[in-house]
Structures are given as structure tokens and as C-alpha cells.
Enzyme design. Structure first.
Site, short mmCIF file in Angstrom:
data_model
loop_
_atom_site.label_atom_id
_atom_site.label_comp_id
_atom_site.label_asym_id
_atom_site.label_seq_id
_atom_site.Cartn_x
_atom_site.Cartn_y
_atom_site.Cartn_z
CG ASP A 102 -1.92 -1.10 1.22
OD1 ASP A 102 -2.24 -1.59 0.12
OD2 ASP A 102 -2.39 -1.48 2.32
N1 URA Z 1 -1.34 -6.04 3.71
C1 URA Z 1 -1.83 -4.78 3.76
O1 URA Z 1 -2.88 -4.54 4.35
N2 URA Z 1 -1.13 -3.81 3.15
C2 URA Z 1 0.03 -4.01 2.51
O2 URA Z 1 0.62 -3.07 1.98
C3 URA Z 1 0.53 -5.32 2.46
C4 URA Z 1 -0.17 -6.32 3.07
#
Ligand code: URA
Length: 239
Positions: A102
Site C-alpha cells: 500500500d
Molecule cells: N497487507 C496490507 O494490508 N497492506 C500491505 O501493503 C501489504 C499487506
């Protein structure tokens, strides 16, 4: 061995579909012989010519990046936000991230220009463990931790058993640090799993992917994977 049109597309000749037309038009030679069959496979030592001009084949490259916060796991962004590919300097090859973290997640992200390798690693049956460290805004219950370990329903699907550990608790602020190792790579999976046990994530970092970790890297820094590491990841995926 890779399909001829794929190798051509990768070398920047045209889209894969257009490359198929070019092959059928009899404009492509492999080791001096004209090839018009679309199923033809080639290997790295084959000489491929289009209109009698040899094509330049990219060397496969593999990078391990410590993704900093506020970067997009992509090659470009329509809102002009910083993208991870821009952090890898002096690379002519068209690399892209394998999977995504993310925008606000930091940590270990692999990048490559090797499509087969990327597909292999992103395949749902690839079970490489991914370890995350999450700061959450509450104190998890033992029941919640057990739910994470056994598998928990998110978006109507149950997650595979995971390893979950409470690393520390700050009772004054009611925050905790949780280490979670998962085997899938669903969208926002860690945030959703922790949300499901009433521990919303305020900070998230991916620390490990299989046998790889961030080592001495700082956010924004990267290194190339060794040939051994690439082979080992491939072997793990092919099992
Ligand atoms: N899980 C998440 O919620 N975000 C990420 O960036 C990676 C795994």
C-alpha cells in the site's frame, strides 16, 4: 524457453498482438531462418531479427527495494505521486514491482523485468511466507490472536493459518506491535485481518519475504538479488 512474440514485445518491438502479425507476415528470422509459426519458442542464445535487424534483448534484472512510505507500487501514477520504479537509478530495463505494498506501507518489495519470474511469485499457489510488523491502535485479545493464527474471514474468504505474535504493548497509549506472517497476498490483507480483531493498523512494514529480509537497507535503498537468491525463489515457487 519463451514464446517468440513475448520476447519481441519485451524488446519493445510492438505489443504482443502486433508482434504476432509481424511474425505471420514473415518478417522475423530466428538464427537466420524465417519463422511464421506463432507457437515458436526461443531461448536466450537465439538470434532474432525483425526486418533483418537483430533485436536487443533485455537482461533480466531483479531488485530488492526498501519501499519508503508514500510511494505507489507501480511504474507510473496518473496523479503524479512518487512511484517505486523511480527509486531504482541507472536501470535501462523496464522493471516493475512484483505485487504491491500500500501507499503508506513500507518494507521489502521485489522488482524485475522478468515476466515469468513475476508471474511465478504472484501465482496464488505460491506460498512464500511474508512477515509484517504492524503498529495497531489497541491491545489484541488472546482470542483475537488465536483467530489470526487459525484463519479469519475477510471479504467472505478465510485466510490460511498464519503466525501471529504480540511483540510489545503500550498500555498507556493503548497501542501494540504485532508480527504477522501470512502466506497469501490479498489486497490490504494484513490491515483487514487486524481490523477484524478490532486492532486497526496505524503503521505497517513488510520485514521479510521467504528467506529475504531488508538487511542493512534504509527506506528508499535497494540492492540487486544474487543469482542464487533468484534461483532459490524460483525453486520455492515451483515446488
Ligand atoms: N497487507 C496490507 O494490508 N497492506 C500491505 O501493503 C501489504 C499487506
Amino acid at each position: 524457453m519463451e514464446r517468440l512474440q513475448k520476447v519481441m514485445a519485451h524488446a519493445g518491438i510492438a505489443s504482443r498482438r502486433k508482434c504476432e502479425d509481424i511474425i505471420e507476415q514473415g518478417r522475423v528470422k530466428v538464427n537466420g531462418t524465417t519463422v511464421t509459426e506463432l507457437g515458436t519458442k526461443v531461448q536466450s542464445t537465439d538470434l532474432i531479427e525483425v526486418d533483418d535487424v537483430p533485436i536487443y534483448r533485455e537482461e533480466p534484472r531483479y531488485f530488492l527495494l526498501y519501499k519508503p512510505k508514500n510511494t505507489i507500487s507501480a511504474v507510473s501514477d496518473d496523479k503524479d505521486r512518487p512511484v517505486v520504479v523511480d527509486l531504482i537509478k541507472d536501470v535501462d530495463e523496464r522493471i516493475y514491482p512484483i505485487g504491491r505494498l500500500d501507499f503508506d506501507t513500507t518494507g521489502l518489495l521485489l522488482l524485475t523485468n522478468d515476466g515469468d519470474f513475476a508471474n511465478l511469485l504472484m501465482h496464488p499457489s505460491y506460498q512464500v511466507p511474508k512477515t509484517y510488523i504492524a503498529k495497531v491502535s489497541d491491545i489484541p485479545t488472546e482470542k483475537g490472536m488465536q483467530q489470526l493464527r487459525r484463519g479469519i474471514k475477510i471479504d467472505g474468504k478465510k485466510t490460511a493459518p498464519a503466525q501471529a505474535k504480540v511483540k510489545s504493548i503500550n498500555r498507556e497509549n493503548r497501542t501494540s506491535i504485532i508480527e504477522l506472517t501470512i502466506h497469501e497476498g490479498w489486497n490490504h490483507q494484513v490491515k483487514k485481518m487486524l481490523e477484524a480483531i478490532n486492532c486497526p493498523v496505524s503503521k505497517l512494514k513488510r520485514e521479510r519475504l521467504g528467506f529475504l529480509d531488508l538487511g542493512n537497507l534504509n527506506p528508499g535503498e535497494y540492492r540487486e538479488l544474487t543469482a542464487f537468491e533468484v534461483d532459490k525463489l524460483r525453486k520455492m515457487a515451483e515446488k
